[in-house]
Write a protein that holds these residues in place. Sequence first.
Motif, PDB file in Angstrom:
ATOM      1  N   UNK A   1      21.516 -39.688  -8.085  1.00  0.00           N
ATOM      2  CA  UNK A   1      20.984 -40.233  -9.333  1.00  0.00           C
ATOM      3  C   UNK A   1      19.497 -40.496  -9.172  1.00  0.00           C
ATOM      4  N   UNK A   2      18.829 -40.765 -10.299  1.00  0.00           N
ATOM      5  CA  UNK A   2      17.406 -41.079 -10.239  1.00  0.00           C
ATOM      6  C   UNK A   2      17.216 -42.391  -9.476  1.00  0.00           C
ATOM      7  N   UNK A   3      16.319 -42.361  -8.527  1.00  0.00           N
ATOM      8  CA  UNK A   3      16.104 -43.472  -7.597  1.00  0.00           C
ATOM      9  C   UNK A   3      15.692 -44.761  -8.294  1.00  0.00           C
ATOM     10  N   UNK A   4      16.191 -45.865  -7.759  1.00  0.00           N
ATOM     11  CA  UNK A   4      15.828 -47.201  -8.220  1.00  0.00           C
ATOM     12  C   UNK A   4      14.770 -47.771  -7.286  1.00  0.00           C
ATOM     13  N   UNK A   5      13.575 -48.026  -7.817  1.00  0.00           N
ATOM     14  CA  UNK A   5      12.441 -48.609  -7.087  1.00  0.00           C
ATOM     15  C   UNK A   5      11.793 -47.609  -6.131  1.00  0.00           C
ATOM     16  N   UNK A   6      10.469 -47.677  -6.068  1.00  0.00           N
ATOM     17  CA  UNK A   6       9.721 -46.843  -5.131  1.00  0.00           C
ATOM     18  C   UNK A   6       8.823 -47.648  -4.199  1.00  0.00           C
ATOM     19  N   UNK A   7       8.562 -48.895  -4.515  1.00  0.00           N
ATOM     20  CA  UNK A   7       7.654 -49.687  -3.685  1.00  0.00           C
ATOM     21  C   UNK A   7       8.097 -49.728  -2.225  1.00  0.00           C
ATOM     22  N   UNK A   8       9.416 -49.797  -1.981  1.00  0.00           N
ATOM     23  CA  UNK A   8       9.934 -49.916  -0.621  1.00  0.00           C
ATOM     24  C   UNK A   8      10.667 -48.657  -0.171  1.00  0.00           C
ATOM     25  N   UNK A   9      10.374 -47.516  -0.817  1.00  0.00           N
ATOM     26  CA  UNK A   9      11.090 -46.274  -0.524  1.00  0.00           C
ATOM     27  C   UNK A   9      10.162 -45.252   0.132  1.00  0.00           C
ATOM     28  N   UNK A  10      10.729 -44.294   0.878  1.00  0.00           N
ATOM     29  CA  UNK A  10       9.893 -43.233   1.463  1.00  0.00           C
ATOM     30  C   UNK A  10       9.106 -42.448   0.415  1.00  0.00           C
ATOM     31  N   UNK A  11       9.632 -42.375  -0.809  1.00  0.00           N
ATOM     32  CA  UNK A  11       8.959 -41.632  -1.876  1.00  0.00           C
ATOM     33  C   UNK A  11       7.708 -42.337  -2.389  1.00  0.00           C
ATOM     34  N   UNK A  12       7.437 -43.538  -1.900  1.00  0.00           N
ATOM     35  CA  UNK A  12       6.225 -44.253  -2.303  1.00  0.00           C
ATOM     36  C   UNK A  12       4.980 -43.426  -2.023  1.00  0.00           C
ATOM     37  N   UNK A  13       5.060 -42.568  -1.011  1.00  0.00           N
ATOM     38  CA  UNK A  13       3.908 -41.757  -0.618  1.00  0.00           C
ATOM     39  C   UNK A  13       4.052 -40.297  -1.034  1.00  0.00           C
ATOM     40  N   UNK A  14       5.020 -39.988  -1.887  1.00  0.00           N
ATOM     41  CA  UNK A  14       5.301 -38.589  -2.215  1.00  0.00           C
ATOM     42  C   UNK A  14       4.988 -38.289  -3.679  1.00  0.00           C
ATOM     43  N   UNK A  15       4.925 -36.997  -3.997  1.00  0.00           N
ATOM     44  CA  UNK A  15       4.688 -36.556  -5.362  1.00  0.00           C
ATOM     45  C   UNK A  15       3.278 -36.036  -5.561  1.00  0.00           C
ATOM     46  N   UNK A  16       3.100 -35.282  -6.643  1.00  0.00           N
ATOM     47  CA  UNK A  16       1.771 -34.761  -6.982  1.00  0.00           C
ATOM     48  C   UNK A  16       0.753 -35.883  -7.063  1.00  0.00           C
ATOM     49  N   UNK A  17       1.137 -36.972  -7.700  1.00  0.00           N
ATOM     50  CA  UNK A  17       0.399 -38.233  -7.655  1.00  0.00           C
ATOM     51  C   UNK A  17       1.405 -39.276  -7.189  1.00  0.00           C
TER      52      UNK A  17
END
Length: 210
Positions: free
Chosen positions: A170-186
Amino acid sequence: HGYRNFLAAMEVILHLFPSPEKLLITGGSAGGFGVSALAADIVERYPDCKNITVCADSSYLRHPAWPEIVKKIWKAPDHIAEAAVSDNVVLDMFRMTQKRIGDRAKYLFMIGFPDGVLSIFQNYVDSGQFVPSEEAEKRFAELLKEHISGLKHLDIPFSIYLHSFMQNGMIQHCTLDAPTFRKGELSPMDWIWNAVNGKCEDYRLELIDV
Protein backbone atom coordinates in the motif's frame (compact mmCIF):
# COMPACT_ATOMS: atom_id res chain seq x y z
CA HIS A 1 -1.38 15.52 30.81
CA GLY A 2 -0.04 15.96 27.29
CA TYR A 3 -0.03 19.76 27.29
CA ARG A 4 1.59 19.88 30.73
CA ASN A 5 4.31 17.54 29.46
CA PHE A 6 4.76 19.74 26.38
CA LEU A 7 5.29 22.81 28.55
CA ALA A 8 7.87 20.95 30.66
CA ALA A 9 9.69 19.86 27.51
CA MET A 10 9.67 23.41 26.16
CA GLU A 11 11.39 24.66 29.31
CA VAL A 12 14.30 22.30 28.58
CA ILE A 13 14.33 23.10 24.86
CA LEU A 14 14.37 26.85 25.48
CA HIS A 15 17.32 26.39 27.81
CA LEU A 16 19.25 24.28 25.29
CA PHE A 17 18.30 26.34 22.23
CA PRO A 18 17.54 29.90 23.39
CA SER A 19 18.04 31.74 20.09
CA PRO A 20 17.98 29.56 16.95
CA GLU A 21 18.51 31.20 13.56
CA LYS A 22 16.23 28.64 11.90
CA LEU A 23 13.38 26.64 13.38
CA LEU A 24 11.72 23.56 11.87
CA ILE A 25 8.66 22.24 13.69
CA THR A 26 7.67 18.86 12.32
CA GLY A 27 6.19 15.48 13.15
CA GLY A 28 4.65 12.47 11.46
CA SER A 29 1.30 10.72 11.90
CA ALA A 30 0.04 11.53 15.43
CA GLY A 31 3.04 13.84 15.78
CA GLY A 32 1.74 15.88 12.87
CA PHE A 33 -1.54 16.41 14.71
CA GLY A 34 0.62 17.82 17.50
CA VAL A 35 2.38 20.10 15.01
CA SER A 36 -0.92 21.62 13.92
CA ALA A 37 -2.04 22.17 17.51
CA LEU A 38 1.22 23.28 19.15
CA ALA A 39 3.25 25.11 16.48
CA ALA A 40 1.97 28.53 17.54
CA ASP A 41 2.83 27.85 21.18
CA ILE A 42 6.39 27.03 20.11
CA VAL A 43 6.79 29.96 17.73
CA GLU A 44 5.53 32.46 20.29
CA ARG A 45 8.37 31.39 22.58
CA TYR A 46 10.91 32.41 19.91
CA PRO A 47 9.96 36.03 19.12
CA ASP A 48 13.34 36.82 17.52
CA CYS A 49 13.56 33.84 15.15
CA LYS A 50 12.98 35.00 11.56
CA ASN A 51 13.13 31.68 9.70
CA ILE A 52 10.43 29.25 10.81
CA THR A 53 9.01 26.26 8.93
CA VAL A 54 6.08 24.13 10.07
CA CYS A 55 5.63 20.70 8.47
CA ALA A 56 3.07 17.96 9.18
CA ASP A 57 3.70 14.51 7.68
CA SER A 58 0.80 12.13 7.01
CA SER A 59 -1.46 13.65 9.64
CA TYR A 60 -5.12 13.67 8.68
CA LEU A 61 -8.30 11.88 9.74
CA ARG A 62 -11.92 12.96 9.54
CA HIS A 63 -14.15 12.26 12.54
CA PRO A 64 -17.43 13.95 13.48
CA ALA A 65 -16.52 13.88 17.18
CA TRP A 66 -13.20 15.75 16.93
CA PRO A 67 -14.37 18.75 19.01
CA GLU A 68 -15.45 16.41 21.82
CA ILE A 69 -12.28 14.30 21.50
CA VAL A 70 -10.00 17.32 21.79
CA LYS A 71 -11.84 18.68 24.80
CA LYS A 72 -12.78 15.57 26.78
CA ILE A 73 -10.22 12.93 25.78
CA TRP A 74 -7.16 14.99 24.94
CA LYS A 75 -8.17 17.43 27.70
CA ALA A 76 -6.53 20.19 25.69
CA PRO A 77 -6.32 23.69 27.17
CA ASP A 78 -9.08 26.08 26.20
CA HIS A 79 -7.11 27.97 23.55
CA ILE A 80 -6.63 24.69 21.63
CA ALA A 81 -9.94 23.01 22.41
CA GLU A 82 -11.91 26.05 21.24
CA ALA A 83 -10.27 25.82 17.81
CA ALA A 84 -11.70 22.34 17.13
CA VAL A 85 -15.03 23.08 15.48
CA SER A 86 -15.41 20.54 12.66
CA ASP A 87 -14.73 16.96 11.57
CA ASN A 88 -11.29 18.05 10.28
CA VAL A 89 -9.23 18.86 13.36
CA VAL A 90 -5.96 19.31 11.48
CA LEU A 91 -7.44 22.02 9.28
CA ASP A 92 -9.07 23.62 12.34
CA MET A 93 -5.77 23.67 14.23
CA PHE A 94 -3.78 25.09 11.35
CA ARG A 95 -6.40 27.82 10.93
CA MET A 96 -5.92 28.68 14.61
CA THR A 97 -2.13 28.55 14.20
CA GLN A 98 -2.18 30.98 11.29
CA LYS A 99 -4.41 33.39 13.17
CA ARG A 100 -1.84 33.46 15.97
CA ILE A 101 1.48 33.56 14.12
CA GLY A 102 0.49 34.46 10.54
CA ASP A 103 3.31 34.57 8.02
CA ARG A 104 6.04 34.22 10.62
CA ALA A 105 6.11 30.59 9.42
CA LYS A 106 6.18 28.72 6.14
CA TYR A 107 3.60 25.92 6.09
CA LEU A 108 4.14 22.43 4.65
CA PHE A 109 2.02 19.28 4.42
CA MET A 110 3.26 15.95 3.06
CA ILE A 111 1.40 12.68 2.57
CA GLY A 112 1.08 9.62 0.35
CA PHE A 113 -1.76 9.74 -2.12
CA PRO A 114 -3.70 7.96 -0.81
CA ASP A 115 -2.01 6.97 2.46
CA GLY A 116 -2.69 3.26 2.99
CA VAL A 117 -2.63 3.23 6.79
CA LEU A 118 -4.83 6.30 7.12
CA SER A 119 -7.24 4.78 4.59
CA ILE A 120 -7.69 1.84 6.99
CA PHE A 121 -8.20 4.11 9.99
CA GLN A 122 -10.70 6.24 8.07
CA ASN A 123 -12.53 3.08 7.05
CA TYR A 124 -12.77 2.15 10.72
CA VAL A 125 -14.21 5.56 11.58
CA ASP A 126 -16.69 5.35 8.71
CA SER A 127 -17.79 1.71 8.90
CA GLY A 128 -16.29 0.05 11.96
CA GLN A 129 -14.21 -2.19 9.69
CA PHE A 130 -10.47 -2.00 10.41
CA VAL A 131 -9.45 -3.49 7.07
CA PRO A 132 -7.87 -2.26 3.82
CA SER A 133 -9.95 -2.14 0.66
CA GLU A 134 -9.95 -0.46 -2.72
CA GLU A 135 -13.16 1.33 -1.80
CA ALA A 136 -11.60 2.65 1.41
CA GLU A 137 -8.60 3.99 -0.51
CA LYS A 138 -10.86 5.75 -3.01
CA ARG A 139 -12.90 7.25 -0.18
CA PHE A 140 -9.76 8.50 1.58
CA ALA A 141 -8.37 9.93 -1.66
CA GLU A 142 -11.48 12.06 -2.07
CA LEU A 143 -11.30 13.23 1.54
CA LEU A 144 -7.63 14.04 1.08
CA LYS A 145 -8.43 16.19 -1.97
CA GLU A 146 -10.86 18.17 0.20
CA HIS A 147 -8.24 18.56 2.92
CA ILE A 148 -5.54 19.82 0.57
CA SER A 149 -8.00 22.24 -0.99
CA GLY A 150 -8.80 23.48 2.52
CA LEU A 151 -5.12 23.99 3.31
CA LYS A 152 -4.61 25.83 0.04
CA HIS A 153 -7.46 28.21 0.85
CA LEU A 154 -6.22 29.21 4.29
CA ASP A 155 -4.96 32.78 4.68
CA ILE A 156 -1.40 31.55 4.12
CA PRO A 157 -1.52 28.56 1.74
CA PHE A 158 0.49 25.43 2.29
CA SER A 159 3.12 23.89 0.09
CA ILE A 160 2.14 20.27 -0.54
CA TYR A 161 4.28 17.17 -1.13
CA LEU A 162 2.48 14.09 -2.49
CA HIS A 163 4.21 10.77 -2.97
CA SER A 164 3.43 7.22 -4.02
CA PHE A 165 6.13 5.29 -2.15
CA MET A 166 4.97 1.71 -1.54
CA GLN A 167 5.24 -0.32 1.66
CA ASN A 168 3.57 -3.65 2.46
CA GLY A 169 1.43 -3.45 -0.67
CA MET A 170 0.00 0.00 0.00
CA ILE A 171 1.01 3.64 -0.21
CA GLN A 172 3.48 4.31 2.59
CA HIS A 173 2.46 6.07 5.79
CA CYS A 174 4.96 8.81 6.78
CA THR A 175 8.33 9.56 5.23
CA LEU A 176 10.14 11.55 7.92
CA ASP A 177 11.43 8.34 9.56
CA ALA A 178 11.53 6.13 6.45
CA PRO A 179 14.33 5.19 4.03
CA THR A 180 12.34 6.95 1.29
CA PHE A 181 12.98 10.27 3.04
CA ARG A 182 16.04 10.58 0.81
CA LYS A 183 14.52 9.10 -2.36
CA GLY A 184 12.59 10.37 -5.37
CA GLU A 185 13.11 12.91 -8.13
CA LEU A 186 12.68 15.51 -5.40
CA SER A 187 13.14 13.70 -2.11
CA PRO A 188 11.10 14.67 0.95
CA MET A 189 14.38 15.64 2.62
CA ASP A 190 15.34 18.01 -0.19
CA TRP A 191 11.82 19.43 -0.40
CA ILE A 192 11.82 20.32 3.31
CA TRP A 193 15.40 21.63 3.18
CA ASN A 194 14.51 23.83 0.21
CA ALA A 195 11.56 25.24 2.13
CA VAL A 196 13.64 25.95 5.21
CA ASN A 197 15.96 27.93 2.96
CA GLY A 198 13.23 29.92 1.27
CA LYS A 199 12.11 27.81 -1.70
CA CYS A 200 8.59 26.56 -0.97
CA GLU A 201 6.97 24.54 -3.75
CA ASP A 202 4.31 21.94 -4.45
CA TYR A 203 5.38 18.48 -5.56
CA ARG A 204 3.21 16.09 -7.58
CA LEU A 205 0.09 18.13 -6.93
CA GLU A 206 -0.97 17.11 -10.42
CA LEU A 207 -2.12 13.84 -8.82
CA ILE A 208 -5.21 15.71 -7.68
CA ASP A 209 -7.30 18.58 -8.97
CA VAL A 210 -7.62 21.28 -6.29
